[in-house]
Design an enzyme around this catalytic site. Structure first.
Site, PDB file in Angstrom:
ATOM      1  N   GLU A   1       0.808  -1.224   0.000  1.00  0.00           N
ATOM      2  CA  GLU A   1       0.000   0.000   0.000  1.00  0.00           C
ATOM      3  C   GLU A   1       0.841   1.273   0.000  1.00  0.00           C
ATOM      4  O   GLU A   1       0.378   2.321  -0.447  1.00  0.00           O
ATOM      5  CB  GLU A   1      -0.965   0.023   1.187  1.00  0.00           C
ATOM      6  CG  GLU A   1      -0.273   0.261   2.525  1.00  0.00           C
ATOM      7  CD  GLU A   1      -1.235   0.327   3.715  1.00  0.00           C
ATOM      8  OE1 GLU A   1      -2.329  -0.233   3.638  1.00  0.00           O
ATOM      9  OE2 GLU A   1      -0.854   0.933   4.738  1.00  0.00           O
ATOM     10  N   ASN A   2       2.078   1.187   0.489  1.00  0.00           N
ATOM     11  CA  ASN A   2       2.927   2.373   0.524  1.00  0.00           C
ATOM     12  C   ASN A   2       3.477   2.757  -0.844  1.00  0.00           C
ATOM     13  O   ASN A   2       4.211   3.737  -0.942  1.00  0.00           O
ATOM     14  CB  ASN A   2       4.062   2.213   1.545  1.00  0.00           C
ATOM     15  CG  ASN A   2       4.873   0.942   1.361  1.00  0.00           C
ATOM     16  OD1 ASN A   2       4.335  -0.084   0.973  1.00  0.00           O
ATOM     17  ND2 ASN A   2       6.154   0.998   1.631  1.00  0.00           N
TER      18      ASN A   2
END
Lengths: 225, 218, 218, 225
Positions: free
Chosen positions: C46-47
């Site tokens: 997700e980063n």
């Protein structure tokens, strides 16, 4: 498993009435070989979401000339007189959308957003039929997402995974259309094995791309202005 | 100096060092040739880049590099390409300092019409609506009268609007007009015209600036 | 096999060739070690990237390359980095096939709670709400009972929800449960437990699948 | 005219009560030298928009420890127990925003949008106080734009024009924060003269960046995990 695909197997997927997004700005960044194959197949009643209808003899204008389009969702048709003629004659439906709104609607479609609020078009006929919301005393139009069955992109380079890199102003609508269609096809000038595009330099991740059509750059150049 | 040349040179004087500027197709495009010496202006091209440079020499065109009119272009060192969503995020988000657009009509409320003539010509708005709403300063650059001699600077636009109350300045071969909350203020006038000439060519009533000057260009 | 190992291996069987998969922090992260042989799965972090690879050897860490838990990570050939807006556009836009998350509670309506215990612990939702709403298939992977032995699979979640009606499957060391419009269906059961054991450990009433099987993992 | 600037002249601009966006995800992609300078200056009552408060001793957590923050707008605080302690003690206000919504709100702020409609948070306490719109039978929350006085970014490389290139997962929130603040500062590890970053490879255009702070990579490495 490489995503490199034969152009015919792609075109076979496209049926009458399909909703297509096609990249490009006045023909630059438009997959000309795919357009030619769509014209050759003769599919009809297409809905085309794209920025413009290019210049006569180039890009989307070939689909206009062949009368394959039922509806256009575009920001501009002024560079191709035949589009205006068909519109005035009632042969083709044209939904004119401000270019920035068109980009945001496509991005919203690909991003799972239900819509976006834009100040563009407030106080003009673009606001007709749309919900107007006032935020902090300023008016915005609620513009709804756009999606397509298939997106046809033009990129400079792809790898086996379908990662894409665009060149110069041919990028335009291609990266956002890659997000907004059920099936995404990129026509490219250069093709590499997996891992040859550094992950920092990928402009469209291969997870968005289903198929890659490789045409040598001489052919692609035929589409030049 | 021919009228179009005068307009273009006068518009160029509105640019400031470091400005990000978007020039519309046609007449406004020519402003790029008159950026004041020693000043750096960055041109934004709506089709997806900043750092728009001059037309390339013949034979050195890049098929993937055109301006918003579809003509071959170049990118200056320090420029950057991006996609259409970013291009218009920059425009709508107020990151473009000045936009210069042509118009079919402009009016005393700062309205502008330049994208369709119902029943006649419907090219579409392209990026004009976003540019007019988003740019910090909106300059209309156009010939003062329509072909046929009808005024284009009106009390109220008759054609479908491009945007409402967004125009800051109107620059023609006759006059430099500022749009204010109290209506149109005539700031500068071309040497060969009288106040009466300008008002006669303008449907909207012009207020005369206390600092009224002659238009001067280099 | 220890309970956590069983859960992780059973979750791995839900992956299909070519899937784009996001694994939550903690237990779900371990699923990456059990992708079935010959199958290619692309992990989304997700980063801001796809192609999340294994932990780097000591001394070969890149300070700029971590997973969603902040631990050093690698990127596989064919991966791609992007910004947070794109990362969540991929998630929300349905471009992630499977997300595997831990939970404090899940219920028979497909609700899920995993981001706060009011008055006690409020870590925040991070990306969990977007993942649960956006991923095509949402798998809750957790131990069947809370520490202390209270059921976590409830008729109705008591903690603030992460998302409403988005869970597709719940996989624990006791059971594989499918969330349907008619409630929770017990599809598989671990060999060492009886139907009664599982129901006793579950507050929600479990429907028994006509094809009930033993959980099998490699 | 290069945008390379001295860190002190930047920090002098920051006053008590400023609204700041700071890039980074668990400290990766956070400008550590700028954080250190903010701590040294001791500005108070800051509103910080950022993804998280990192781990103790690193990134945003230094501002938390120094009690310089009045309000946090973040998606996650679980990795820094001191943030939770201050929140529970009423010493700091924390607005928790789903990470994807946080990204879209920042992007909307920088893009001139009045808001976006997201399905994220529907049916949860995130929807409290927000307008809910139903589009095609599906519910969405109207989420409003975020803007800041100053954005502090971390990039891998810059040129004199302020063009930025990020590396790996340190990109995260930096490119969107570059759009959403009145003044934008990037701390970088490498600095080039103008034109040394090919226009196709620029990730954030210099027109968005006001100042560049150059710190050698050894210093930047001090912030490593």
């Amino acid at each position: 498993m490489s995503k490199l695909t034969d152009i015919n197997s792609i075109i076979n997927r496209i049926n009458n009435g399909a909703v297509l997004m096609i990249g490009g700005f006045l023909g630059v960044g438009t997959p000309e070989n795919i357009i030619d194959a769509l014209v050759a197949k003769g599919v009809k009643n297409l809905t085309i979401i794209t920025n413009d209808t290019s210049f006569p003899g180039r890009g989307i204008s070939k689909l206009v000339a062949a009368k394959q389009i039922k509806k256009l969702i575009v920001s501009h048709i002024g560079t191709n007189p035949e589009t205006g003629r068909q519109m005035n004659a009632g042969e083709i439906e044209v939904e004119l959308v401000p270019q920035g709104t068109l980009a945001e609607r496509i991005r919203a479609g690909g991003s799972g957003l239900g819509g976006i609020l834009t100040p563009t078009g407030v106080g003009t006929i673009v606001e007709e039929g749309k919900k107007i919301l006032e935020i902090d005393g300023k008016k915005y139009l609620l513009e709804l997402p756009l999606k397509a069955d298939v997106a046809f992109l033009k990129a400079y380079m792809a790898d086996e995974e379908g990662n894409l890199v665009y060149h110069a102003s041919a990028r335009n609508f291609n990266p956002i259309m890659a997000m907004a269609a059920d099936y995404v096809v990129a026509e490219v000038e250069h093709f590499h094995t997996a891992g040859n595009i550094p992950p920092d330099e990928v402009m469209t991740t291969g997870i968005l791309v289903n198929s890659v059509i490789f045409e040598d750059s001489k052919d692609a150049m035929k589409g030049g202005a | 100096m021919n009228p179009r040349e005068l307009i273009v040179r006068r518009v160029a004087k509105e640019l400031n060092d470091g400005d990000v500027v978007n020039l519309g197709i046609g007449l406004p495009t020519l402003v790029a040739n008159h950026v004041p010496k020693g000043m750096k202006v960055i041109f934004h091209s709506e089709n997806g880049f900043v750092g728009l440079g001059p037309t390339p020499p013949q034979g050195e065109e890049d098929k993937d590099l055109v301006n918003a009119g579809g003509q071959y272009a170049t990118v200056n060192p320090g420029g950057a390409f991006f996609d259409s969503a970013m291009s218009f995020a920059l425009i709508r988000g107020g990151h473009v300092d000045v936009t210069v657009l042509g118009a079919l009509e402009a009016d005393e409320n700062g309205n502008l019409a330049n994208w369709m003539v119902p029943g006649k010509m419907v090219p579409g708005m392209g990026g004009a609506m976003d540019l007019t709403v988003g740019a910090k300063k909106v300059i209309v650059a156009m010939e003062h009268l329509a072909k046929g001699g009808a005024p284009k600077i009106l009390k109220q636009c008759t054609l479908p609007l491009t945007a409402q109350k967004e125009v800051d300045m109107i620059i023609t071969e006759m006059a430099v007009i500022r749009v204010t909350n109290e209506g149109l203020v005539l700031e500068e006038i071309a040497p060969e015209f009288s106040l009466e000439d300008v008002q006669k060519a303008t449907e909207a009533i012009l207020k005369i600036s206390p600092n009224l000057k002659k238009i001067e260009v280099e």
